[in-house]
Design an enzyme around this catalytic site. Structure first.
Site, mmCIF file in Angstrom:
data_model
loop_
_atom_site.group_PDB
_atom_site.id
_atom_site.type_symbol
_atom_site.label_atom_id
_atom_site.label_comp_id
_atom_site.label_asym_id
_atom_site.label_seq_id
_atom_site.Cartn_x
_atom_site.Cartn_y
_atom_site.Cartn_z
ATOM 1 N NE ARG A 199 -10.427 -4.045 -3.665
ATOM 2 C CZ ARG A 199 -9.771 -4.894 -2.894
ATOM 3 N NH1 ARG A 199 -8.811 -4.457 -2.090
ATOM 4 N NH2 ARG A 199 -10.058 -6.177 -2.908
ATOM 5 C CG ASP A 203 -1.909 -1.088 1.262
ATOM 6 O OD1 ASP A 203 -2.208 -1.643 0.189
ATOM 7 O OD2 ASP A 203 -2.374 -1.420 2.369
ATOM 8 C CG ASP A 250 -5.982 -0.711 1.434
ATOM 9 O OD1 ASP A 250 -6.712 -0.237 0.555
ATOM 10 O OD2 ASP A 250 -5.525 -1.863 1.382
ATOM 11 C CG ASP A 284 -2.968 -4.493 -1.676
ATOM 12 O OD1 ASP A 284 -4.008 -4.475 -2.354
ATOM 13 O OD2 ASP A 284 -2.939 -4.918 -0.517
#
Length: 529
Positions: A243, A161, A194, A190
């Site tokens: 996302r 991340d 997040d 990734d």
């Protein structure tokens, strides 16, 4: 069962030259603006001020960032860490101390509070190294580039991340950053941002998210439902598979964002997640809103959005697109004030404001980017020592009020050297030290740095920034910096005669952080008294 997410980034990257280019660090933006201007959910629950009121230090390595955290009196002592240069795994080591809990494979903001990390000067690039927040509160991350962080297939950091938050994190402002990858999960990447395991009261504003399989999620699983609320506004999402964000159980207010080339899906509330989606612009994308890859439904409220060349898939057991004619399925009350730009101007406003090294420009709510005035960073000055970060303010250094007129004494710039961060076509660095008001230097953009330098230490206590004819008043915010140490000697608004504590140095920088028109500096005069 979750349907596999298809990855098309290799083709999209090849086709999109502008998206594939790495972010180039442009001239300085004001670090002190991190203490004001936060909007959205991060203003609630006590607010988000980061390191305001504390010391300010300069860091050019990951180890120095960790050392700054560890050098505080306590884990909650406010601190602003100004970062310039490239941070890598190679220059980041674990530093120990009672006020920190760091690691060697990431920038670790763990079990701490009241911290600002802000890019300054020529820019701050976190290259293949992520920023990790864990058990942390009142954190600001501003004006940095984080790129190509991997969880596999090469050097790894932070679980892949760019910015990750987890385990009781609250009141965070992620602002004016450029976050990018070079592929999807199968290439080792990734998410770009997040939020997991009780991450609450976050604002994500004026960032760019590019070239990634995953923009980010709120909630790591369908049982991780204690996150949010989060505000996303004035961000650019470009060439992202999915996302943007994924919401599991969380509430998000999503307004004035620009979505371009979402390849598989976009805003994805599920498992009770709720999204209020106001005045966004979606272009050349697929399934930009809905519940996808699950039968655990989320809901949304839609107002004033533009859907430009958006395609929608057919509904199915685990596929619940909001379109082709999105309508609200819930009602969400927003507990803070905010200003909405019209959706039609979102692409231009976001292009002029979002990302690192854009002068921390923001929208005025009327489709016009504005450069905020800098606010001096307060607090005591740390004492330098072996391995200590460099302080950026001297004892008692005031914020001066520039005056007009010609100072007395000898102009030390005559015969000195000059350089800078960039120069517009037809201008020269040397024009600011030639004693000629008809020649000038101008940066290649609206912000930039011009410097005067000497072969040996020279004492300076006053400068005079003389703008060229036709450009007087264009400079609206600036900082004067001792290039030798990184110390901020003064900061303010309009240019002119600027006084500060007498300082011995070899190079002095005048950093333009905001302008109402093209800055043109005819002369950068320096004086001993």
């Amino acid at each position: 069962m979750r349907r596999p997410e298809v990855r098309r980034l290799h083709a999209a990257l090849a086709a999109m030259v502008t998206g594939a280019a790495l972010v180039v660090a442009l001239p300085l933006t004001q670090a002190s603006a991190a203490t004001g201007g936060v909007t959205g959910y991060a203003t609630l629950n006590g607010g988000t001020t980061g390191g305001a009121g504390g010391q300010t230090v300069r860091a050019s390595t990951g180890t120095a960032i960790h050392a700054a955290l560890c050098g505080r009196a306590s884990s909650s002592t406010p601190i602003t860490i100004q970062v310039e240069g490239t941070i890598t795994l190679g220059n980041t080591t674990k530093v120990s101390g009672s006020s920190c809990n760091t690691a060697a494979d990431k920038i670790e903001i763990k079990e701490v509070s009241n911290v600002t990390i802000v890019g300054v000067g020529g820019g701050a690039v976190f290259d293949q190294i992520g920023i990790h927040l864990r058990s942390a509160s009142n954190i600001i991350i501003q004006n940095v580039t984080v790129q190509n962080v991997k969880k596999s297939n090469g050097p790894t950091s932070n679980g892949g991340d760019a910015i990750g938050m987890e385990s009781d994190v609250h009141n965070v402002w992620i602002d004016h950053n450029s976050l990018l990858a070079s592929g999807g999960e199968d290439q080792g990447y990734d998410s770009l941002v997040d939020m997991k395991a009780n991450t609450n009261y976050v604002t994500v504003s004026y960032n760019t998210f590019r070239n990634s399989g995953r923009g980010g999620l709120i909630g790591s699983s369908d049982s991780d439902l204690g996150n949010g609320p989060v505000t996303f506004h004035h961000n650019l999402y470009e060439n992202i598979d999915s996302r943007t964000p994924l919401l599991r159980g969380a509430t998000a207010h999503i307004y004035n964002n620009y979505y371009l080339h979402l390849n598989e899906s976009g805003i994805n509330p599920r498992a009770g997640g709720k999204a209020r989606v106001d005045n966004n612009y979606f272009a050349n994308s697929k399934d930009v809103l809905g519940t996808f890859y699950t039968d655990l439904m989320g809901s949304w409220q839609v107002n004033g959005n533009i859907f430009d060349n958006v395609t929608w898939s057919s509904p199915g057991t685990e596929n619940h697109p909001a379109g082709p004619n999105p309508t609200s399925t819930t009602s969400i009350s927003i507990p803070y004030s905010y200003q909405l730009d019209a959706a039609s101007c979102v692409p231009s406003v976001v292009a002029g404001t979002a990302g690192a090294n854009k002068g921390l420009r923001v929208s005025d709510g009327n489709c016009t980017p504005q450069t905020p005035s800098p606010t001096p960073t307060g607090g005591p000055t740390p004492t330098s020592g072996p391995g200590s970060p460099t302080p950026t303010s001297g004892p008692g250094s005031p914020t001066p009020t520039p005056t007009q007129g010609q100072p007395g004494g000898t102009n030390l710039s005559l015969g000195a050297g000059a350089d800078g961060s960039s120069k517009a076509s037809g201008t020269s660095y040397g024009n600011v030290v030639d004693g000629n008001m008809t020649t000038y230097w101008s940066p290649s953009g609206s912000t930039g740095t011009i410097s005067v330098k000497w072969g040996s230490a020279t004492t300076v206590s006053k400068i005079n920034i003389r703008e060229a004819s036709g450009a007087v008043g264009n400079i609206r915010s600036w900082r004067v910096v001792n290039n030798d140490t990184g110390a901020v000697l003064a900061s303010g608004g309009t240019a002119g005669v600027i006084s500060f504590a007498s300082t011995s140095l070899k190079k002095i920088n005048f950093e333009i952080t905001g302008a109402s028109g093209a800055p043109r500096v005819a002369e950068f005069e320096t004086y001993a008294s």
